[in-house]
Write a protein that holds these residues in place. Structure first.
Motif, PDB file in Angstrom:
ATOM      1  N   MET A  90       0.834  -1.202   0.000  1.00  6.96           N
ATOM      2  CA  MET A  90       0.000   0.000   0.000  1.00  6.96           C
ATOM      3  C   MET A  90       0.872   1.257   0.000  1.00  6.96           C
ATOM      4  N   ILE A  91       0.379   2.301  -0.656  1.00  7.89           N
ATOM      5  CA  ILE A  91       1.083   3.571  -0.679  1.00  7.89           C
ATOM      6  C   ILE A  91       0.889   4.277   0.658  1.00  7.89           C
ATOM      7  N   ASN A  92       1.977   4.762   1.233  1.00  8.48           N
ATOM      8  CA  ASN A  92       1.908   5.475   2.503  1.00  8.48           C
ATOM      9  C   ASN A  92       1.365   6.881   2.258  1.00  8.48           C
ATOM     10  N   LYS A  93       0.169   7.157   2.767  1.00  9.33           N
ATOM     11  CA  LYS A  93      -0.470   8.453   2.521  1.00  9.33           C
ATOM     12  C   LYS A  93       0.296   9.595   3.174  1.00  9.33           C
ATOM     13  N   ASP A  94       0.951   9.324   4.308  1.00  5.26           N
ATOM     14  CA  ASP A  94       1.732  10.376   4.957  1.00  5.26           C
ATOM     15  C   ASP A  94       2.910  10.802   4.077  1.00  5.26           C
ATOM     16  N   ILE A  95       3.515   9.833   3.373  1.00  2.85           N
ATOM     17  CA  ILE A  95       4.604  10.161   2.452  1.00  2.85           C
ATOM     18  C   ILE A  95       4.083  11.024   1.313  1.00  2.85           C
ATOM     19  N   LEU A  96       2.898  10.692   0.804  1.00  2.15           N
ATOM     20  CA  LEU A  96       2.319  11.488  -0.279  1.00  2.15           C
ATOM     21  C   LEU A  96       2.068  12.924   0.169  1.00  2.15           C
ATOM     22  N   ILE A  97       1.619  13.097   1.408  1.00  2.06           N
ATOM     23  CA  ILE A  97       1.356  14.446   1.918  1.00  2.06           C
ATOM     24  C   ILE A  97       2.659  15.223   2.070  1.00  2.06           C
ATOM     25  N   LEU A  98       3.688  14.585   2.637  1.00  2.00           N
ATOM     26  CA  LEU A  98       4.980  15.257   2.770  1.00  2.00           C
ATOM     27  C   LEU A  98       5.544  15.633   1.403  1.00  2.00           C
ATOM     28  N   ARG A  99       5.348  14.750   0.421  1.00  2.00           N
ATOM     29  CA  ARG A  99       5.893  15.000  -0.910  1.00  2.00           C
ATOM     30  C   ARG A  99       5.226  16.206  -1.573  1.00  2.00           C
ATOM     31  N   GLN A 100       3.992  16.503  -1.206  1.00  2.00           N
ATOM     32  CA  GLN A 100       3.320  17.675  -1.775  1.00  2.00           C
ATOM     33  C   GLN A 100       3.915  18.984  -1.273  1.00  2.00           C
ATOM     34  N   THR A 101       4.530  18.949  -0.087  1.00  2.00           N
ATOM     35  CA  THR A 101       5.083  20.167   0.495  1.00  2.00           C
ATOM     36  C   THR A 101       6.222  20.677  -0.382  1.00  2.00           C
ATOM     37  N   PRO A 102       6.203  21.934  -0.796  1.00  2.00           N
ATOM     38  CA  PRO A 102       7.252  22.447  -1.694  1.00  2.00           C
ATOM     39  C   PRO A 102       8.671  22.183  -1.196  1.00  2.00           C
ATOM     40  N   LEU A 103       8.869  22.168   0.114  1.00  2.00           N
ATOM     41  CA  LEU A 103      10.209  21.963   0.668  1.00  2.00           C
ATOM     42  C   LEU A 103      10.736  20.558   0.434  1.00  2.00           C
ATOM     43  N   PHE A 104       9.831  19.591   0.213  1.00  2.00           N
ATOM     44  CA  PHE A 104      10.239  18.190   0.203  1.00  2.00           C
ATOM     45  C   PHE A 104       9.918  17.466  -1.102  1.00  2.00           C
ATOM     46  N   LYS A 105       9.525  18.186  -2.138  1.00  2.00           N
ATOM     47  CA  LYS A 105       9.177  17.520  -3.394  1.00  2.00           C
ATOM     48  C   LYS A 105      10.358  16.788  -4.014  1.00  2.00           C
ATOM     49  N   HIS A 106      11.566  17.228  -3.707  1.00  2.00           N
ATOM     50  CA  HIS A 106      12.755  16.634  -4.316  1.00  2.00           C
ATOM     51  C   HIS A 106      13.234  15.389  -3.582  1.00  2.00           C
ATOM     52  N   LEU A 107      12.631  15.055  -2.451  1.00  2.00           N
ATOM     53  CA  LEU A 107      13.115  13.931  -1.651  1.00  2.00           C
ATOM     54  C   LEU A 107      12.708  12.595  -2.262  1.00  2.00           C
ATOM     55  N   MET A 108      13.584  11.605  -2.110  1.00  2.00           N
ATOM     56  CA  MET A 108      13.264  10.243  -2.505  1.00  2.00           C
ATOM     57  C   MET A 108      12.479   9.575  -1.378  1.00  2.00           C
ATOM     58  N   ASP A 109      11.870   8.434  -1.688  1.00  2.00           N
ATOM     59  CA  ASP A 109      10.978   7.791  -0.723  1.00  2.00           C
ATOM     60  C   ASP A 109      11.678   7.408   0.576  1.00  2.00           C
ATOM     61  N   GLU A 110      12.924   6.917   0.475  1.00  2.00           N
ATOM     62  CA  GLU A 110      13.618   6.516   1.699  1.00  2.00           C
ATOM     63  C   GLU A 110      13.906   7.720   2.591  1.00  2.00           C
ATOM     64  N   GLU A 111      14.111   8.887   1.982  1.00  2.00           N
ATOM     65  CA  GLU A 111      14.334  10.101   2.766  1.00  2.00           C
ATOM     66  C   GLU A 111      13.038  10.567   3.424  1.00  2.00           C
ATOM     67  N   LEU A 112      11.940  10.475   2.693  1.00  2.00           N
ATOM     68  CA  LEU A 112      10.647  10.830   3.282  1.00  2.00           C
ATOM     69  C   LEU A 112      10.294   9.880   4.421  1.00  2.00           C
ATOM     70  N   SER A 113      10.639   8.609   4.260  1.00  2.00           N
ATOM     71  CA  SER A 113      10.395   7.640   5.335  1.00  2.00           C
ATOM     72  C   SER A 113      11.216   7.990   6.569  1.00  2.00           C
ATOM     73  N   ALA A 114      12.458   8.450   6.358  1.00  2.00           N
ATOM     74  CA  ALA A 114      13.299   8.864   7.486  1.00  2.00           C
ATOM     75  C   ALA A 114      12.705  10.082   8.186  1.00  2.00           C
ATOM     76  N   LEU A 115      12.153  11.014   7.414  1.00  2.00           N
ATOM     77  CA  LEU A 115      11.510  12.186   8.014  1.00  2.00           C
ATOM     78  C   LEU A 115      10.291  11.788   8.840  1.00  2.00           C
TER      79      LEU A 115
END
Length: 604
Positions: free
Chosen positions: A1-26
């Protein structure tokens, strides 16, 4: 399943450039806060807040600003502190990120830090002096690597460092354990390695400064591992790069294959990987590249003519000329003396890279073919083109065509309803509707067995596997093309390096922000204005694909987003068309307009 929290963080302009493993660390350091209507948050609380749900009001003396998901407020790393009161005007939820956690994250993820600073600069945030220095240096990491010993790797690393130091301040790291050290070749006394130190000790400014040896006004050297009797803790590399990026625009690393953990960490963090090849080592190097290079690294294959005077190497490569060392001369001095013979090679390697990013979509993106065609006879072309899904297939078809006539014929054949219908092998494989065999057959008809890194214009793309994304810049192009058409969850995935990959579209459409983390200096973005409106084309198959994409709710997280972070942005006006054939014909009829766009992007 896609992690919805990761999708929300990825929408934030500050974090659009992050890869999934980095978003998971955040996510591990994120604290969700439920804030009732009327609740107050003080912006001086040493935290960054990202709005997940609800509406907030930022109260300022002259005005009030209302923010909704995925906006943010609070303290930003390397930015001047703001002040003010934020009030929830409805029951809301916000993610809290402590400044200490964010600084630690940035210090351990150099490419994430680079992308963040570029975003902050784009939005004109007030950077601190440290932030300005980091952003001004625009540090690039270049690694010289080989699986073979006694191949001239250290000499090539010194040449790369010497030539780059003529442009900007450079440091050369000796990350080899044995052989001839960088210090010896520069005529300097060998200093102790960092190998016995912990990551916390390495971050100390005094500790690092004591171990840096000056070679020239703009070139320093540092012993990371040479002569060490114990293996280096690879966790040292990230904080070391973070510290050095405050002072140096180029970090050149001489990396051997004797310590796999250290090698993997260095290659993960590098921007440009220079590999010395021969007929014996090329397959080993490519296997390592395909396994480790997931961050948009650019690979350059070099043949050292001193050791390969007679061997014929068929793989595309560049030559490094033999250096004659005179009596009493160090390798560094010899490189200085013979600089003109290496200028062309390193001017190309060190030049600012330009990239074109093409917005993702379905069959309307066939209109990009006209843009690609303008590059065929142009003297000014981008170094990289980044696309995902159908635009990527259109790009590869261009790279494998020899003329406009052939390119048009390929597109009319590949995107006919009969051809597309042949991909729908409805045998219901486990978990999916359609098998991947027709996709593999399709990709083999589009391109031959060429590797991604062999193209003059490097085709970048992102594929999706096991709930995470990966950027592809090396590997067999046929596998990547097949996976680019494997829309999840319609198609069975395509196996690449023992992982099952799908198209990143529509979950991760191509965005210019993805490249902010890379060494690419100039990023231009091309989109079209019909992405939301299915065209009334005579294609049942593409109509099904279009409806499938529009149905997916997470697609609109990106499709409705505006304001790309890039250097230049263009939107194409697609004329009214009646069929796929008509769309393809009209894109090639618009050459004059496309020529003007390319001049503004690449030649401007």
């Amino acid at each position: 399943m896609i992690n919805k929290d990761i999708l929300i963080l990825r929408q934030t302009p500050l974090f659009k450039h992050l890869m999934d493993e980095e978003l998971s660390a955040l996510l591990k350091v994120v604290k969700p806060l439920a804030i009732p209507k009327g609740g107050i948050i003080n912006c001086d609380s040493h935290s960054l807040y990202i709005v997940k749900k609800g509406v907030f009001e930022i109260q300022k003396p002259a005005e009030s600003i209302y923010i909704t998901p995925p906006s943010f407020f609070g303290e930003l790393p390397f930015c001047e502190k703001g002040s003010g009161i934020v009030r929830a005007i409805s029951d809301s939820i916000a993610y809290e990120l402590k400044d200490t956690d964010l600084y630690q994250f940035m210090g351990n993820n150099f490419k994430a830090l680079r992308g963040y600073l570029r975003v902050a600069d784009f939005y004109r945030f007030s950077l601190t002096d440290a932030g300005k220095k980091l952003n001004r240096n625009k540090t690039q990491i270049i690694t010289v690597f080989s699986t073979e010993k006694h191949c001239g790797k250290t000499t090539l690393a010194i040449a790369a460092a010497t030539l780059s130091s003529f442009n900007k301040k450079t440091i050369l790291l000796d990350a080899s354990y044995d052989g001839i050290s960088v210090f010896d070749m520069c005529g300097k006394q060998l200093l102790p390695p960092l190998s016995q130190k912990s990551p916390d000790e390495v971050t100390g400014q005094k500790f690092i400064e004591q171990r840096i040896e000056k070679v020239s006004e703009t070139l320093d050297i540092l012993n990371v591992a040479f002569g060490s009797k114990v293996r280096l803790n690879p966790d040292i590399i990230n904080p070391l790069l973070f510290y050095l990026s405050f002072e140096y625009s180029y970090i050149i690393i001489d990396c051997s294959n004797s310590d796999v953990a250290l090698r993997d960490t260095i290659l993960h963090n590098t921007d440009i990987l220079i590999e010395i090849i021969n007929n014996k080592s090329i397959s080993k190097l490519q296997a390592i590249n395909d396994s480790l290079l997931t961050q948009g690294q650019q690979v350059i294959y070099i043949v050292n003519k001193h050791f390969e005077k007679t061997s014929k190497i068929d793989d595309p490569h560049k030559d490094f000329d033999t250096i004659s060392i005179e009596f009493g001369e160090t390798v560094f001095q010899a490189i200085l003396r013979t600089k003109p013979q290496h200028d062309i090679l390193f001017r190309e390697i060190l030049s600012d890279k330009k990239a074109l990013v093409f917005a993702s979509g379905m069959y309307e993106t066939l209109y990009y073919a006209g843009i690609f065609e303008t590059l065929r006879d142009s003297d000014n072309v981008p170094d990289i083109i980044y696309a995902a899904g159908i635009p990527y297939v259109v790009l590869i078809a261009f790279l494998h065509s020899s003329s406009l006539k052939e390119y048009k014929k390929l597109l009319l054949s590949y995107f006919s309803d009969d051809k597309l219908h042949s991909m729908l092998d409805v045998t219901f494989p486990d978990k999916y509707l359609f098998k991947n065999d027709p996709l593999k057959s399709f990709s083999s008809s589009v391109c031959n067995a060429q590797r991604l890194e062999y193209y003059n214009i490097i085709p970048y793309t992102i594929l999706f596997s096991n709930n995470s994304s990966r950027m592809f810049t090396t590997g067999d192009i046929r596998d990547v093309v097949a996976a680019s058409f494997a829309f999840l969850p319609l198609f069975e995935g395509v196996s690449i390096n023992k992982e099952e990959y799908h198209s990143s579209f529509p979950l991760y459409p191509a965005m210019p922000e993805t490249l902010l983390r890379t060494h690419i200096q100039q990023i231009s973005f091309i989109s079209n204005n019909t992405i939301f409106n299915p065209l009334s084309l005579k294609s049942k198959v593409l109509g099904i694909f279009r409806k499938f994409v529009d149905f997916l709710p997470y697609y609109y997280l990106y499709a409705c987003d505006t304001g790309a972070v890039c250097n230049k942005e263009f939107s194409l006006q697609i004329p009214e068309v009646t069929s796929i054939d008509d769309l393809i014909e009209k894109t090639f009829d618009n050459k004059e307009n496309f020529d003007d766009i390319m001049i503004k992007i690449v030649g401007g």
